[in-house]
Design an enzyme around this catalytic site. Structure first.
Site, PDB file in Angstrom:
ATOM      1  N   VAL A  14      36.825 -29.691 -60.319  1.00 42.18           N
ATOM      2  CA  VAL A  14      37.058 -29.241 -58.942  1.00 42.18           C
ATOM      3  C   VAL A  14      36.226 -30.067 -57.955  1.00 42.18           C
ATOM      4  CG1 VAL A  14      36.896 -27.305 -57.339  1.00 42.18           C
ATOM      5  CG2 VAL A  14      37.660 -26.921 -59.684  1.00 42.18           C
ATOM      6  N   GLU A 128      37.313 -18.974 -50.761  1.00 37.78           N
ATOM      7  CA  GLU A 128      38.769 -18.986 -50.931  1.00 37.78           C
ATOM      8  C   GLU A 128      39.188 -19.423 -52.327  1.00 37.78           C
ATOM      9  OE1 GLU A 128      42.288 -18.077 -50.468  1.00 37.78           O
ATOM     10  OE2 GLU A 128      41.334 -18.109 -48.502  1.00 37.78           O
ATOM     11  N   VAL A 131      39.674 -17.168 -56.187  1.00 37.58           N
ATOM     12  CA  VAL A 131      40.825 -16.438 -56.725  1.00 37.58           C
ATOM     13  C   VAL A 131      42.104 -17.189 -56.369  1.00 37.58           C
ATOM     14  CG1 VAL A 131      42.123 -14.269 -56.737  1.00 37.58           C
ATOM     15  CG2 VAL A 131      39.646 -14.226 -56.396  1.00 37.58           C
ATOM     16  N   GLY A 133      43.253 -20.251 -57.116  1.00 37.13           N
ATOM     17  CA  GLY A 133      43.347 -21.689 -56.921  1.00 37.13           C
ATOM     18  C   GLY A 133      43.799 -22.033 -55.517  1.00 37.13           C
ATOM     19  N   ILE A 135      46.316 -20.859 -53.880  1.00 39.35           N
ATOM     20  CA  ILE A 135      47.022 -19.791 -53.173  1.00 39.35           C
ATOM     21  C   ILE A 135      46.066 -19.156 -52.156  1.00 39.35           C
ATOM     22  CG2 ILE A 135      48.359 -17.675 -53.435  1.00 39.35           C
ATOM     23  CD1 ILE A 135      48.589 -18.355 -56.435  1.00 39.35           C
ATOM     24  N   ASP A 200      38.166 -13.371 -67.047  1.00 42.56           N
ATOM     25  CA  ASP A 200      38.379 -14.223 -65.875  1.00 42.56           C
ATOM     26  C   ASP A 200      39.181 -13.466 -64.816  1.00 42.56           C
ATOM     27  OD1 ASP A 200      38.593 -17.050 -64.570  1.00 42.56           O
ATOM     28  OD2 ASP A 200      40.664 -16.343 -64.674  1.00 42.56           O
ATOM     29  N   LYS A 204      38.168 -11.917 -60.873  1.00 42.30           N
ATOM     30  CA  LYS A 204      38.989 -12.160 -59.676  1.00 42.30           C
ATOM     31  C   LYS A 204      39.438 -10.850 -59.025  1.00 42.30           C
ATOM     32  CE  LYS A 204      40.610 -16.558 -61.565  1.00 42.30           C
ATOM     33  NZ  LYS A 204      41.724 -17.249 -62.245  1.00 42.30           N
ATOM     34  N   GLY A 301      43.301 -25.829 -61.497  1.00 42.25           N
ATOM     35  CA  GLY A 301      43.518 -27.276 -61.506  1.00 42.25           C
ATOM     36  C   GLY A 301      42.747 -27.965 -60.401  1.00 42.25           C
TER      37      GLY A 301
END
Length: 427
Positions: A14, A128, A131, A133, A135, A200, A204, A301
């Site tokens: 990331v 942001e 949670v 990625g 979106i 995971d 979130k 991703g």
């Protein structure tokens, strides 16, 4: 043109994506917001890796704490974990720096401490990318739906688990086979525990619940169950009943109490969430005025997550400092978290029983004794360790009664192995 000075700590997948985005789209961003975003340092132990991204050597630091000694406006924490990352964020806040993070585990377990510290110091803590990625579900809750009373959240928010269940559904393969394929394709880690055990997704949904219901929700408040026990048979039987199996993260108000849970869930096959497949994520949020809203896209991703991180940096650059609702900091009576045994739901029950007359009657009697009403039932002529599957779905019932009934049923001499239980959400 004014500039915002940004320091990045952690340059993995990331972090590398954030560096690339800020370099490649530097002019585009500047044109849109009227301010340049300048990378003043990147901290990572792998200095050579950072150099390959085009960062000059004088801007590279091999220690995150040393990097904080340098001047910057915003610190971007992307190292993960809940130990060093927490120390770095607290240190950055203490120095009066705004902070951006993608660290959902840290926010789920220590969010209250971190946000209170940020508020005390008058700085912003943005998240942001924690949670969904790419979106923008956090922004939707903080801003777009801010005038609504949030009533329910249903999320498919772990791409690894969703990929595995999609493969099992479409190809009829086992969990182990689907997991192996996910690992080969890079969708699952060598140790997939956090994903397939549901933790995971629990991190979130804890973050989303905190934003939505004005109550600090931690991972320990979330009922969690993973997908390892799901079999191709359960997926096929779910289809016969008109359902698909998804690892669903759920947060909803029920009788002014908050249910927060993550578990395999059977949902109607004609519902839009049933068609969220592969590594994609989706989040369905219901507000009292807006009704149902759906957020869909790539949930992980390098590029999608980097996009979310940079959106937070841009928010700070344009003066949007809003992080979490003010009600979280007031000493008001908070919503009670409903205990798992108090959940009311429909249930799918798969018994493994000897193949002889009277079995269904024995099971049905015990269920009736606990006030559990059967909706549908079937028996399949499939051999499972010398027995056959007897499958039922129920009308809504209290989980505690279901568990007590199952405990009694499993003691019957006609039952050969522990009963498999899966909750159903009719959505």
């Amino acid at each position: 043109m004014d500039s915002l000075k940004v320091g990045i700590i952690g340059c993995g997948t990331v972090g590398g994506g954030v560096v690339k985005l800020l370099i490649e789209n530097r002019e585009v961003i500047a044109e849109r917001i009227g301010k340049r975003i300048d990378i003043v340092f990147v901290a990572d132990k792998d200095v050579e890796k950072v150099k390959k991204l085009g960062i000059p050597e004088e801007k590279i630091v091999d220690d995150g704490f040393k990097a904080l000694e340098r001047e910057c406006n915003v610190v971007v924490e992307l190292i993960g974990g809940t130990t060093i990352a927490k120390e770095i964020i607290l240190s950055a806040i203490e120095k009066g720096r705004d902070v951006v993070t993608a660290n959902k585990a840290l926010l789920a377990d220590y969010g209250e401490e971190l946000f209170k510290k940020a508020r005390e110091k008058g700085v912003s803590l943005k998240f942001e990318a924690s949670v969904g990625g790419g979106i923008p579900v956090i922004k939707a809750l903080r801003e777009g739906l801010a005038g609504n009373k949030i009533e329910r959240i249903y999320g498919i928010i772990n791409g690894t688990a969703n990929y595995i269940l999609t493969e099992m559904t479409e190809k009829g393969i086992t969990f182990d086979e689907a997991l192996r394929k996910a690992q080969e394709l890079g969708y699952a880690e060598a140790d997939p525990t956090l994903d397939v055990e549901g933790y995971d997704a629990a991190h979130k949904i804890a973050v989303l619940s905190t934003l939505s219901f004005c109550r600090w929700v931690k991972t320990e408040n979330v009922y969690v169950r993973g997908i390892k026990d799901i079999t191709p048979l359960d997926i096929e039987l779910a289809r016969e009943f008109g359902y698909k199996v998804k690892l669903l993260a759920i947060s909803k108000l029920v009788d002014e109490e908050l249910e927060v849970r993550v578990h395999p869930t059977m949902i109607p096959e004609n519902h839009i969430l049933s068609n969220v497949n592969g590594v994609f994520n989706a989040c369905l949020i219901e507000g009292d005025f807006v009704g149902d809203t759906l957020y869909y896209g790539k949930g992980a991703g390098e590029k999608p997550t980097a996009s979310a991180v940079v959106s937070d940096i841009i928010d700070i650059a344009i003066g949007n400092r809003y992080s979490v609702p003010e009600c979280l900091f007031k000493d008001e009576k908070k919503l009670k978290i409903k205990a798992p045994e108090e959940f009311i739901s429909s249930f799918y029950l798969r018994f493994t029983a000897v193949d002889k007359p009277g079995v269904l009657a024995k099971i049905s009697k015990i269920l009736a004794d606990y006030g559990i009403s059967i909706k549908m039932a079937l028996q399949k002529s499939i051999d499972i360790n010398g027995g056959v599957p007897v499958v039922m779905t129920t009308h809504p019932a209290c989980k505690s009664k279901i568990l007590k009934a199952i405990e009694e049923i499993d003691r019957l001499d006609v039952i050969l192995s522990p009963t498999f239980v899966c909750m159903i959400e009719e959505l």
